[in-house]
Motif scaffolding. Structure first.
Motif, short mmCIF file in Angstrom:
data_model
loop_
_atom_site.label_atom_id
_atom_site.label_comp_id
_atom_site.label_asym_id
_atom_site.label_seq_id
_atom_site.Cartn_x
_atom_site.Cartn_y
_atom_site.Cartn_z
N LEU A 179 -3.40 27.25 12.00
CA LEU A 179 -3.10 27.28 10.57
C LEU A 179 -4.30 27.79 9.78
N ILE A 180 -5.47 27.29 10.16
CA ILE A 180 -6.69 27.74 9.49
C ILE A 180 -6.88 29.24 9.69
N TYR A 181 -6.63 29.69 10.94
CA TYR A 181 -6.81 31.11 11.21
C TYR A 181 -5.73 31.98 10.58
N ALA A 182 -4.55 31.42 10.37
CA ALA A 182 -3.50 32.16 9.67
C ALA A 182 -3.96 32.43 8.24
N LEU A 183 -4.54 31.41 7.63
CA LEU A 183 -5.06 31.56 6.27
C LEU A 183 -6.15 32.63 6.26
N LEU A 184 -7.01 32.55 7.25
CA LEU A 184 -8.10 33.53 7.36
C LEU A 184 -7.57 34.94 7.49
N LEU A 212 -1.39 40.78 10.84
CA LEU A 212 -2.77 40.46 11.21
C LEU A 212 -2.92 38.99 11.55
N ALA A 213 -2.36 38.13 10.72
CA ALA A 213 -2.49 36.69 10.96
C ALA A 213 -1.85 36.32 12.30
N CYS A 214 -0.72 36.95 12.60
CA CYS A 214 -0.05 36.66 13.88
C CYS A 214 -0.95 36.97 15.07
N THR A 215 -1.69 38.09 14.98
CA THR A 215 -2.54 38.43 16.12
C THR A 215 -3.62 37.37 16.33
N LEU A 216 -3.99 36.69 15.26
CA LEU A 216 -4.99 35.63 15.42
C LEU A 216 -4.36 34.35 15.97
N VAL A 217 -3.25 33.95 15.37
CA VAL A 217 -2.64 32.66 15.71
C VAL A 217 -2.06 32.67 17.12
N PHE A 218 -1.49 33.80 17.49
CA PHE A 218 -0.83 33.89 18.80
C PHE A 218 -1.75 33.47 19.94
N PHE A 219 -2.95 34.02 19.98
CA PHE A 219 -3.85 33.73 21.09
C PHE A 219 -4.29 32.28 21.11
N ILE A 220 -4.49 31.73 19.90
CA ILE A 220 -4.93 30.34 19.81
C ILE A 220 -3.88 29.40 20.38
N VAL A 221 -2.64 29.58 19.93
CA VAL A 221 -1.59 28.67 20.37
C VAL A 221 -1.26 28.90 21.84
N SER A 275 -3.35 29.86 24.21
CA SER A 275 -4.38 29.19 25.01
C SER A 275 -4.14 27.70 25.07
N GLY A 276 -3.77 27.13 23.92
CA GLY A 276 -3.52 25.69 23.87
C GLY A 276 -2.39 25.29 24.79
N ALA A 277 -1.30 26.05 24.73
CA ALA A 277 -0.14 25.72 25.56
C ALA A 277 -0.47 25.88 27.04
N ARG A 278 -1.17 26.94 27.35
CA ARG A 278 -1.57 27.21 28.74
C ARG A 278 -2.39 26.07 29.30
N ALA A 279 -3.38 25.64 28.51
CA ALA A 279 -4.24 24.55 28.96
C ALA A 279 -3.46 23.26 29.05
N GLY A 280 -2.56 23.05 28.11
CA GLY A 280 -1.81 21.80 28.08
C GLY A 280 -0.93 21.62 29.30
N VAL A 281 -0.30 22.70 29.72
CA VAL A 281 0.60 22.62 30.86
C VAL A 281 -0.15 22.27 32.14
N ALA A 318 -2.11 19.38 23.34
CA ALA A 318 -2.93 20.60 23.30
C ALA A 318 -2.33 21.61 22.34
N ILE A 319 -1.01 21.72 22.35
CA ILE A 319 -0.35 22.67 21.43
C ILE A 319 -0.62 22.26 20.00
N PHE A 320 -0.57 20.96 19.74
CA PHE A 320 -0.79 20.50 18.37
C PHE A 320 -2.19 20.80 17.87
N ALA A 321 -3.17 20.58 18.74
CA ALA A 321 -4.54 20.91 18.35
C ALA A 321 -4.64 22.39 18.06
N ALA A 322 -3.97 23.19 18.88
CA ALA A 322 -3.99 24.63 18.68
C ALA A 322 -3.26 25.01 17.39
N LEU A 323 -2.18 24.30 17.07
CA LEU A 323 -1.45 24.59 15.83
C LEU A 323 -2.33 24.36 14.61
#
Lengths: 284, 254
Positions: free
Chosen positions: A215-220, A156-165, A167-173, A206-211
């Motif tokens: 982390l918060i969403y992984a906890l969630l 479950l946590a992966c499904t949350l974190v995956f999209f966040i990171v 998006s961050g990487a996509r925007a960063g590039v 951007a990746i770092f901000a997403a990371l």
């Protein structure tokens, strides 16, 4: 000729060395920081005092009206019995695994999508749909599929974190400067070299901000899954003690969770400060 | 008996076309013929849109000509890339690398070993008088310093041909003259590299180059040898009669 060049270097040195004015600024800033910290401490103490008061006066339902003192007492006994430690470990292990796993996959995916605009166009609507769905609704599905162990929580946590990171990487590039690519091309850089030496560093902020968010969403995600059903973990403890109406335990665990989140956030911020020290300060 | 001078860059009837967003075919270069012998400093001038940057990009294999041929060091432009040094209009320093790290970048791409890279980069950073700045980040450097780091980065690769796209345009007047003099000093200090220098500043072109080519609407309008002796004093060069003659001719043609 050389005087002009010396002046150039000279002005630069002036730009980087802290002058006396900078030091005065530092003192004023520190005084303000102390003031801010005092206010914050005051608010914290005030909040606890208010809580204690409302609990003693039983302003709310007696079930809910448990005081900080009671929460503390439960906390101490839970630590001594080892119950708190084992459950905290269970939660944090799941958080760490899901965060690292989903971040790596998300980052690579995001970087790749940023580089392949056609692929991105094709996949984008599906990704958006998947992201829009409340992933917490998947929790029962994962529990049925994987049981009440660690796998369901991580899933479950992966499904949350995956999209966040991702998006961050996509925007960063996307924020890459074309001149860097042109210059690298003329210098004979291979595609892999461009990916590692240019695109990855460009996307890193951007990746770092997403990371950090991830982390918060992984906890969630982990705690959420534990709340629904799990054999161990802090979420599971909250669920258990809620059903037993032992609210002081619930309050204690909630405070622990928020402290944990704050600590993780601070750690990430420190890491970010160090890794991204090449960035110009935002007030320039 | 005359020995043939190796032509470093040879353009024959080069045509470059771009399709504009509304579908129209835009002819940016209209059949350019140009021979640049090895070791020559040639300046390409003309107003915006005349095709000078496109010509530079074609030599660097960043743009494919629709027809015609380009030979660089006897090979096609893409194969000749290892002999090219490219200085873009903005310094294009990588912000996440220190000044030294930026100078090392090209060498890293070539697979040069760490020790050797360090030594070469330090040497060139010293040549542009920025040894003290080696650990600084790009944001901490002034424009003039950044352009000098870019110079060091380009020179560290020891290219045979330098392609420069208005490299000093973003500098203020005083810094510009200082960096230009620095550049000429480097250029004259060893076996002379071929330089193709794009600029919109006529004075800069005549002051720096051996030969000035004026482009207009994709055609070569003027091709003139500067003929002023080196070493040149860039501060006084505007008073030179030959300078004024060429400047006047070019300006009336633009």
């Amino acid at each position: 000729m050389s005087e002009v060049l010396k002046v150039d270097v000279g002005t630069a040195i002036d730009e980087i060395a802290p002058g006396s004015r900078a030091r005065q600024q530092g003192r004023a800033d520190r005084r303000r920081t102390v003031f801010v910290r005092c206010l914050q401490l005051g608010i914290l103490i005030g909040w606890f005092a208010l809580w204690q008061l409302t609990a003693e006066l039983q302003i709310l339902d007696p079930v809910l009206s448990k005081s900080p003192v009671q929460a503390w007492e439960w906390f101490v006994q839970a630590v001594e019995s080892g119950e708190l430690w084992s459950n905290t470990m269970a939660t944090m292990t799941a958080v760490l695994i899901s965060w690292v796993l989903a971040s790596v996959v998300g980052a690579v995916f995001g970087l790749a999508l940023g580089l392949l605009p056609t692929v991105e166009r094709v996949i984008a609507p599906f990704l958006d749909a998947a992201n829009a769905m409340p992933r917490i609704a998947l929790a029962p599905l994962f529990i049925v599929a994987f049981g009440i162990g660690i796998t369901a929580k991580v899933a479950l946590a992966c499904t949350l974190v995956f999209f966040i990171v991702m998006s961050g990487a996509r925007a960063g590039v996307r924020s890459v400067d074309q001149e860097w690519l042109r210059m690298s091309a003329v210098m004979g850089a291979s595609k892999l070299q461009v990916f590692v030496k240019i695109l990855f560093p460009v996307a890193t902020p951007a990746i770092f901000a997403a990371l950090r968010l991830g982390l918060i969403y992984a906890l969630l995600g982990v705690v959420g899954s534990e709340l629904i059903s799990a054999k161990d973990g802090l979420g599971q403890l909250i669920s258990k003690y809620s059903s037993l109406f032992q609210m002081e335990a619930v309050y204690a665990i909630l405070i622990l969770l928020s402290l944990g989140a704050v600590l993780l956030n601070l750690l990430m911020l420190a890491a970010e400060q160090w890794l991204l020290r090449w960035q110009a300060p935002s007030d320039m | 008996m005359t020995t043939a001078i190796a032509t470093d860059i040879d353009l024959r009837n080069v045509v470059v076309e771009f399709t504009s967003p509304d579908g129209e075919n835009n002819r940016v270069l209209n059949g350019i013929d140009l021979d640049v012998p090895a070791g020559q400093f040639i300046a390409l001038v003309g107003k915006s849109g005349c095709g000078k940057t496109t010509l530079l990009n074609a030599i660097a294999a960043l743009v494919e000509p629709a027809s015609g041929s380009i030979t660089v060091c006897g090979a096609n432009p893409r194969a000749a890339r290892k002999n090219l040094g490219f200085m873009p209009a903005r310094d294009a320093l990588l912000p996440w690398r220190s000044a030294l790290g930026n100078v090392e970048y090209g060498l890293e791409l070539r697979g040069v070993g760490k020790q050797e890279r360090r030594v070469i980069s330090r040497k060139w950073l010293d040549a542009v008088r920025l040894s003290s700045a080696e650990k600084l980040w790009p944001w901490q450097l002034s424009q003039g310093m950044r352009q000098r780091v870019a110079l060091a980065r380009t020179w560290a690769l020891d290219p045979e041909i330098l392609l420069m796209d208005e490299p000093f345009a973003a500098l203020d007047v005083t810094t510009r003259v200082a960096v230009q003099e620095e550049f000429l000093r480097l250029w004259q200090s060893e076996r002379r590299k071929t330089v193709v220098f794009v600029t919109h500043d006529l004075g800069e072109a005549i002051g720096l180059a051996d030969r000035v080519v004026l482009l207009a609407d994709g055609d070569v309008l003027y091709d003139v040898d500067v003929g002023i002796e080196r070493p040149r004093d860039l501060r006084d060069i505007a008073a030179d009669p030959r300078f004024q003659e060429i400047h006047h001719r070019l300006r009336s043609a633009i």
